[in-house]
Scaffold this active site. Structure first.
Site, PDB file in Angstrom:
ATOM      1  N   MET A 178     -41.015 -11.586  -3.999  1.00 39.95           N
ATOM      2  CA  MET A 178     -40.756 -10.221  -4.024  1.00 39.95           C
ATOM      3  C   MET A 178     -39.329 -10.106  -4.505  1.00 39.95           C
ATOM      4  O   MET A 178     -38.451 -11.041  -4.734  1.00 39.95           O
ATOM      5  CB  MET A 178     -40.466  -9.984  -2.405  1.00 39.95           C
ATOM      6  CG  MET A 178     -39.963  -8.770  -1.851  1.00 39.95           C
ATOM      7  SD  MET A 178     -38.499  -8.139  -1.986  1.00 39.95           S
ATOM      8  CE  MET A 178     -37.534  -9.307  -0.524  1.00 39.95           C
ATOM      9  N   SER A 179     -39.153  -8.883  -5.215  1.00 45.07           N
ATOM     10  CA  SER A 179     -37.866  -8.285  -5.846  1.00 45.07           C
ATOM     11  C   SER A 179     -37.508  -9.250  -6.919  1.00 45.07           C
ATOM     12  O   SER A 179     -38.396  -9.429  -7.957  1.00 45.07           O
ATOM     13  CB  SER A 179     -36.769  -8.224  -4.840  1.00 45.07           C
ATOM     14  OG  SER A 179     -35.493  -7.704  -5.288  1.00 45.07           O
ATOM     15  N   SER A 180     -36.383  -9.807  -6.940  1.00 43.06           N
ATOM     16  CA  SER A 180     -36.154 -10.951  -7.998  1.00 43.06           C
ATOM     17  C   SER A 180     -37.262 -12.019  -8.338  1.00 43.06           C
ATOM     18  O   SER A 180     -37.516 -12.276  -9.106  1.00 43.06           O
ATOM     19  CB  SER A 180     -34.653 -11.672  -7.975  1.00 43.06           C
ATOM     20  OG  SER A 180     -34.581 -12.329  -6.970  1.00 43.06           O
TER      21      SER A 180
END
Length: 301
Positions: free
Chosen positions: A127-129
């Site tokens: 998730m995200s980075s």
């Protein structure tokens, strides 16, 4: 064994997995019912998170108990990134055989050897980075993975430095559609069957604009030879779900757009099939991305 226990909740620290050029940490979870030749899922946390907090929120180790799945949680160190983000945009950490991707590859090799993992059933999600680093892992080591799931992430090589990364996160600029797939092709010498792709994004994400999800889909459409409209469009648990199938009718790309959701991992903690726990960037919206991703990969019972 080459790992030692520590105060990591349900997880166990993995040591001695290689030269670790990216200077990452690693934790694992091997359920008691893990079968010989079972599957492995690599789980990459987001910024300001840890392996333990992401596992708690997403419920991956609970699902691992249900289905007999081994888990590997690479972890970022604050000495590498002040926010604890994976460095998906730094030139030293986006290429095969270097930096953070090589560290994760070394972890995978160690877990495969230690626990008799089926090498044809290795998957990666984040998730995200961690989602952006999932794009990096799928591009740089496509032969390792049967599938990947990118949550609130970005396409591979959409940025080459921090300034570009911040701009791309807001949905501006980025590689053209003509070059998106070439960036993945050029990341390795792979000529086999590409990993399947599951893409998840909130349409109200103010941190990583949801246009990045569309770019990820387009990056992989040419690779899977499924350009054009989706094979089917439906609703799953009340949310739009698009699927692209290959000539054999097998789903190779799916995309979930989570209506009115901000930046984070979609969870559904309630009910008989509830997983995880709501928290920062772990968003209770009534659909479990963890469970649906595992189903897409054929890992659930």
């Amino acid at each position: 064994m080459s790992f030692t226990s520590g105060a990591h909740g349900r997880l166990t620290r993995l040591d001695g997995f290689g030269t670790d050029p990216g200077s990452l940490s690693a934790d694992i979870y091997i359920p008691e019912n893990f079968p010989p030749n079972g599957p492995l899922v690599v789980v990459l946390h987001g910024s300001t998170q840890s392996a333990e907090s992401y596992d708690l929120g997403s419920g991956w180790s609970t699902l691992a108990d249900e289905c007999g799945i081994a888990l590997l949680f690479p972890g970022q160190r604050k000495s590498n990134n002040a926010l604890g983000s994976f460095n998906w945009f730094k030139s030293g950490d986006i290429h095969r055989g270097r930096g953070e991707p090589l560290s994760v590859r070394q972890m995978i090799a160690k877990v495969v050897d230690d626990h008799a993992i089926d090498p044809s059933r290795i998957f990666v999600t984040g998730m995200s980075s961690g989602g952006a680093m999932t794009s990096v892992m799928l591009a740089t080591y496509p032969e390792v993975f049967a599938g990947g799931a990118i949550i609130a992430g970005l396409p591979y090589r959409s940025a080459g430095n921090l300034v570009e990364a911040l701009v791309r996160m807001k949905g501006y600029g980025g590689p053209s559609d003509r070059t998106l797939d070439a960036l993945v092709r050029d990341a390795s010498e792979f000529t086999g069957r590409w990993p399947t792709i599951s893409v998840w994004h909130g349409d109200n994400d103010k941190t990583v604009d949801s246009s990045n999800a569309d770019s990820i889909v387009r990056q992989w459409q040419r690779l899977h030879d499924v350009e054009g409209p989706p094979t089917r469009v439906e609703e799953v648990d009340g949310f739009p779900h698009r699927v692209w199938c290959d000539d054999a009718g097998q789903p190779v790309i799916e995309e979930y757009v989570i209506t009115d959701m901000g930046h984070g991992t979609p969870i559904s903690a309630e009910g008989a099939e509830g997983l995880g726990e709501a928290g920062k960037y772990m968003l209770e919206v009534g659909i479990s991305s963890t469970r649906h991703i595992a189903r897409f990969w054929g890992l659930t019972k």
